[in-house]
Design an enzyme around this catalytic site. Structure first.
Site, mmCIF file in Angstrom:
data_model
loop_
_atom_site.group_PDB
_atom_site.id
_atom_site.type_symbol
_atom_site.label_atom_id
_atom_site.label_comp_id
_atom_site.label_asym_id
_atom_site.label_seq_id
_atom_site.Cartn_x
_atom_site.Cartn_y
_atom_site.Cartn_z
ATOM 1 N N LYS A 191 0.868 -1.182 0.000
ATOM 2 C CA LYS A 191 0.000 0.000 0.000
ATOM 3 C C LYS A 191 0.904 1.231 0.000
ATOM 4 O O LYS A 191 1.978 1.214 0.608
ATOM 5 C CB LYS A 191 -0.873 -0.032 1.260
ATOM 6 C CG LYS A 191 -1.947 1.044 1.339
ATOM 7 C CD LYS A 191 -2.819 0.816 2.583
ATOM 8 C CE LYS A 191 -3.903 1.855 2.744
ATOM 9 N NZ LYS A 191 -4.750 1.575 3.925
ATOM 10 N N SER A 244 -9.465 1.607 2.904
ATOM 11 C CA SER A 244 -8.594 2.384 2.052
ATOM 12 C C SER A 244 -7.522 1.557 1.349
ATOM 13 O O SER A 244 -6.843 2.068 0.454
ATOM 14 C CB SER A 244 -7.930 3.483 2.874
ATOM 15 O OG SER A 244 -7.099 2.916 3.875
ATOM 16 N N SER A 290 -9.670 -0.821 7.144
ATOM 17 C CA SER A 290 -9.078 -0.591 5.823
ATOM 18 C C SER A 290 -8.373 -1.788 5.204
ATOM 19 O O SER A 290 -8.018 -1.740 4.032
ATOM 20 C CB SER A 290 -8.103 0.580 5.887
ATOM 21 O OG SER A 290 -8.811 1.762 6.120
#
Ligand SMILES: [Zn+2]
Lengths: 509, 478
Positions: free
Chosen positions: A79, A154, A178
């Site tokens: 990420k 996210s 997330s």
């Protein structure tokens, strides 16, 4: 099956038997990236060259007879809020669009030491604020199961990449769900470990007391393998917990007869999509079939988790994001031509132009909640609620080994469907947020489909109960192998995909 | 017009001299090239986390104990949020509602009056960086030097118990001595390792009215604190005397003008939005940790002063001066242990030594003169090898060059002439040259003798032993 479709442990087995090389695996994954990236759009930055170099290095070491761990030579995505030395780390924000850290996150160092081949940096909601990856300042990542749907957030880029075979596994961060919610939306396994089990050093902070790093994987065994590699005390993070870390794969073999499973009725009430409810109920029944003792229970303060979270997380974020001021690094607003801003104006313009609306909204919420005169009414009250939520969990875990719920109240939704209404969007994380407030671990695993879209089952355990989570999840997965289903993407867009991958790799070095 | 008294409280910031910074491993040193003692942590770059340097906690506890404070068993760090370009994270790691130390005191004696000054709190925090503003009027830039960011600080806050600028100065001197005794800071105001802000209001003596106070900043020496408070007190007295009201504000000390001036203040009150720093775990302090540090505390100035009086029979004044700084007291004791005449040593240390330190603007630890230099010189003086007058010259040269006394007097031929035959010859010459003075002396003019001794000293360039000369002249004239 193509190599990119396999799990890390399957690939490791083949590597061990010299049936394939790390370079071949890497090639398979990058070919897949080039083939489907223009549909999925998971990557902010692709680090292809470095990946091949690492893969060849691993192959070289193997030829010299050096022992390689279970993750050596396996392509992994990160990420884009993990600092990576020499590779830009953007948090999908204009503010950090060109930020190249001179250091790597501890988890990145640990995976690198374990022989991981990094494929690149994955798209996310800006500064991890969002539940659909729609707040990324750059582009939207699509759900591989249905390109009209969001991948969740996210860690949407991370989940989509793993689901689409653009990475064998990925690391995400989970502040309010997330990792678990996008894992659920993309039909993969996602684990938020106990707060303090995994070092946060090098993770660009959103809400420090809630953030935790964890794996997004194709199955439960991979999840255990990645957790093995990243867990453990880090002297660079004073909130990381000292002490030995078990081998999490050791929990995978045992059955779950007699395991006590609590099902809080508050997680199955209003707001839960009927389709999701049905699938999750079936999953719970399956656990009972496997010998678990399933019982309904109550989580009295569940309804307060969301408001509590939306005080604490923005409060911490407002402070954590204060450093982005245009003075030392990252984006700085400049006047049209030749002129100068004075300090205050430079600060304000930089932050106005550099942050997107969701980030600004949360900074303002947090600033308000912490300001004098409101602190007691909001922040202090939220801390008290947090304690009540912890107590709810403590009571539940006095009675049960694990507690289960849907991961998300809905299946993946369409782009724009919730983006216009923050309050509706915030409800996406209603079942995952209590876990972060309590600091306990939770795992989401595929437990079925609603109209062709994946549904996740969330399993929660007391602090440091990752072993139990993996045990229960593994037993379910073996009996109901939903994780083997793969989304079908159009294969003909190789040319455009390559272009997108090339464009995205410009930021890397 | 009524008599006024001041109500003064001090906020003192002390940089701790730990080896590394508060939350990272960067060296904690002064005077390096800008932005060389920095790392991602003290620069607050994205993703990095602070980890408390345990030495900071130890130094802070030591300070709290030396200031008679209660040490909290549970403490934490908070964030103080504000935007400023020298503050990399735009928040400062500090302590808010649970400071490490509180409720201490320091006893003072000013003009024979003993007073107890309350210490409200002592807390830990990190220092900010430094801005270097462009030169000249048109310069439109400022540079940021972050070497100092993350340097550990203690903030020491007193109760408004000080009643005059004298007391404020005495408090700071005593505080500095203590901090140096316990070796937590070098307390150099000129390097910013000791900084002080003062709150002051005035009121008619003997009342307990609380009038609006002003806060004075930018004072960079004890003398400045003393003068600024004096000037501000005068200003406030004049305002009240004229029937006006003092307004609450922040004022800066203008050294050149000798006045305080109002600083530009923001309309709204500061709101630092303090909250517990989630990156740092709460601090739990064990009693045995505190006990160990208490046991390791060195003798503090007041105890040492008492001991000097008792052990060396020194006057209270001497003992006070000698124990005012630890290096000075250490210097004195090293001399006395080798030369057991405490008062003579005291005279030299308090006299010539302090005088020269002041002349050359040096600290005790910066001189080349060691206790053994002084002891050797005192022995030469005692055995009559040099005179008191020459001793002063020798001392100054030792001070400046670091040479030994014997080396200096041999090189310059300064050994005292005690040889009676040699002195007799010089006396004969002087007597022959001044027959009139000799007659005066015979006629009872005592002063004439001093003149003759002086002439002999002059002829021997000060090397003659004055007592011997005195005796020989008397013998020869009789
Ligand atoms: Zn540093």
């Amino acid at each position: 099956m193509e190599l990119f479709q396999l799990t890390a442990h399957e690939l490791a087995e083949m590597l061990k038997k010299n049936e394939i090389s790390a370079e071949e695996i890497t090639r398979s994954v990058f070919e897949r990236i080039h083939a489907v990236e223009d549909q999925v759009r998971a990557y902010v930055t692709v680090t292809e060259e470095a990946a091949y170099q690492k893969a060849r290095g691993i192959d070289g070491e193997k030829r010299e007879g050096k022992g390689a761990g279970p993750l050596a030579g396996i392509p992994a995505g990160l990420k884009d809020n993990f600092c990576t030395r020499g590779v830009r780390t953007t948090c999908s924000s204009r503010m950090l669009e060109n930020f190249v850290p001179p250091y790597s996150a501890t988890v990145v160092e640990k995976l690198a030491a374990a022989g991981a081949v990094f494929t690149g940096k994955l798209n996310m909601d800006e500064f991890a604020m969002g539940s659909s990856t729609e707040t990324s300042a750059f582009f939207q990542t699509r759900n591989p199961w249905n390109l009209d749907c969001v991948p969740g957030g996210s860690s949407g880029g991370a989940a989509a990449a793993v689901a689409a075979g653009e990475a064998v596994y990925a690391l995400g961060s989970d502040t309010g769900g997330s990792i678990r919610q996008p894992a659920s939306f993309c039909g993969i396994v996602g684990l938020k470990p106990t707060y303090g089990l995994v070092s946060r050093f090098g993770l660009v902070a959103f809400a420090s007391s809630l953030d935790q790093i964890g794996p997004l994987t194709k199955d439960v065994r991979d999840c255990a393998l990645v957790l093995n590699a990243i867990a453990g005390h880090d002297p660079l993070d004073s909130t990381s917990v000292p002490g030995p870390v078990p081998d999490y794969t050791s929990y995978l073999a045992s059955d779950i007869k007699g395991v006590k499973v609590g099902v809080p009725r508050e997680f199955f009430g209003e707001g839960l999509d009927p389709g999701v409810k049905e699938v999750v109920q079936a999953a719970v029944n399956q656990l009972a079939q496997l010998g678990a003792v399933v019982e309904e229970c109550s989580f009295p303060h569940a309804e307060y988790a969301l408001p509590c979270y939306y005080i604490i997380a923005p409060a911490e974020a407002s402070s954590n994001l204060a450093r982005y001021d245009g003075v030392r690094y990252g984006f700085r607003a400049t006047p049209e031509k030749g002129g100068n801003y004075d300090l205050l104006e430079m600060y304000m313009r930089t932050r106005s132009e550099g942050f997107g609306p969701e980030v600004k909204r949360r900074i303002m919420l947090g600033t308000y909640a912490l300001s004098s005169g409101y602190y007691d009414a909001y922040y202090l009250k939220a801390l008290k609620l947090r304690t009540l939520i912890k107590q709810d969990f403590n009571r539940l875990f006095d009675q049960f080994d694990v507690v289960v719920s849907p991961t998300s109240p809905t299946p993946p939704f369409r782009f724009g469907e919730k983006a216009g209404n923050p309050l509706v969007m915030y409800l996406s994380d209603v079942y995952t947020i209590p876990v972060n407030l309590a600091g306990i671990p939770a795992l989401s695993l595929p437990c079925g489909f609603v109209e062709g879209l994946p549904v996740g089952l969330q399993i929660m355990a007391p602090a440091f109960g990752e072993g139990t989570l993996l045990k229960v999840a593994h037993a379910f997965e073996q009996s109901k192998p939903y994780h083997l289903a793969r989304p079908r993407l159009k294969g003909e867009a190789a040319e455009k995909g390559l272009a997108h991958a090339r464009e995205m790799s410009r930021g890397g070095k | 017009m009524p008599e006024y008294e001041a109500v003064i409280g001090l906020e003192v910031h002390v940089e701790l001299r730990t080896r590394s910074k508060a939350f990272c491993n960067c060296p904690n040193v002064f005077g390096s090239e800008p932005n060389t003692n920095v790392c991602p942590i003290c620069l607050g770059l994205p993703g990095v986390l602070p980890v408390l340097n345990q030495a900071v906690l130890e130094y802070a506890v030591r300070t709290g104990l030396a200031l008679n404070c209660e040490i909290a068993s549970f403490s934490k760090f908070d964030r103080k949020n504000y935007f400023y370009p020298d503050l990399p994270k735009n928040y400062q790691i500090s302590q808010y509602d649970l400071p490490l130390c509180r409720n201490g005191y320091l006893d003072l004696e000013v003009n024979g009056v003993r007073r107890r000054i309350g210490i409200t709190r002592v807390h830990m925090e990190e220092d900010a960086g430094k801005l270097i503003h462009g030169e000249g009027e048109k310069a439109d830039y400022s540079l940021v030097d972050t070497n100092r960011s993350g340097v550990p600080l203690l903030e020491i806050v007193t109760e408004p118990d000080l009643r005059s600028p004298e007391e404020a100065r005495a408090f700071l001197e005593k505080l500095k001595a203590i901090l140096q005794y316990i070796d937590v800071s070098d307390c150099k105001m000129e390097e910013g390792s000791l900084r002080c802000d003062a709150n002051i209001s005035v009121r008619p003596s003997g009342t307990d009215i609380l009038n609006p106070k002003t806060e004075i900043k930018n004072m960079n020496s004890f003398r400045a604190v003393y003068r600024a408070l004096g000037a501000e007190m005068e200003r406030q007295c004049a305002i009240w005397g004229a029937g006006d009201r003092v307004v609450r504000e922040t004022r800066a000390w203008n050294e050149a003008e000798g006045t305080t001036v109002a600083m530009r203040t923001k309309e709204e009150a500061s709101d630092y939005r303090y909250f517990p720093d989630p990156d740092l775990v709460p601090i739990v302090i064990g009693r045995d940790f505190v006990v160990r540090i208490r046991e390791e505390l060195p003798e503090l100035p007041e105890a040492r002063r008492q001991r000097f009086i008792k052990e060396y029979g020194l006057p209270s004044y001497d003992a006070g001066v000698l124990t005012s700084s630890r290096p000075l007291a250490d210097f004195y004791e090293a001399c006395v242990s080798a030369y057991r005449d405490p008062k003579t040593v005291s005279n030299w240390v308090m006299g010539e030594f302090l005088r020269l330190l002041k002349v050359f603007d040096l600290e005790v630890t910066e001189t080349r003169l060691t206790p053994s230099h002084l002891v050797e010189m005192l022995e030469l003086l005692k055995e009559g090898t040099i005179s008191g007058k020459i001793a002063k010259a020798v001392f100054e040269e030792m001070f400046q060059t670091g040479k030994r006394a014997r080396e200096i007097i041999e090189a310059k031929g300064l050994i005292q002439i005690s040889d009676e035959e040699e002195l007799g010859r010089v006396v004969d010459e002087v007597l022959a040259a001044h027959p009139g003075v000799v007659t005066d002396y015979r006629n009872g003019k005592e002063k004439a003798l001093a003149f003759l001794v002086g002439q002999v000293m002059k002829a021997t360039r000060g090397k003659a032993n004055p007592q011997t000369v005195n005796r020989i002249i008397k013998e020869k004239i009789q």
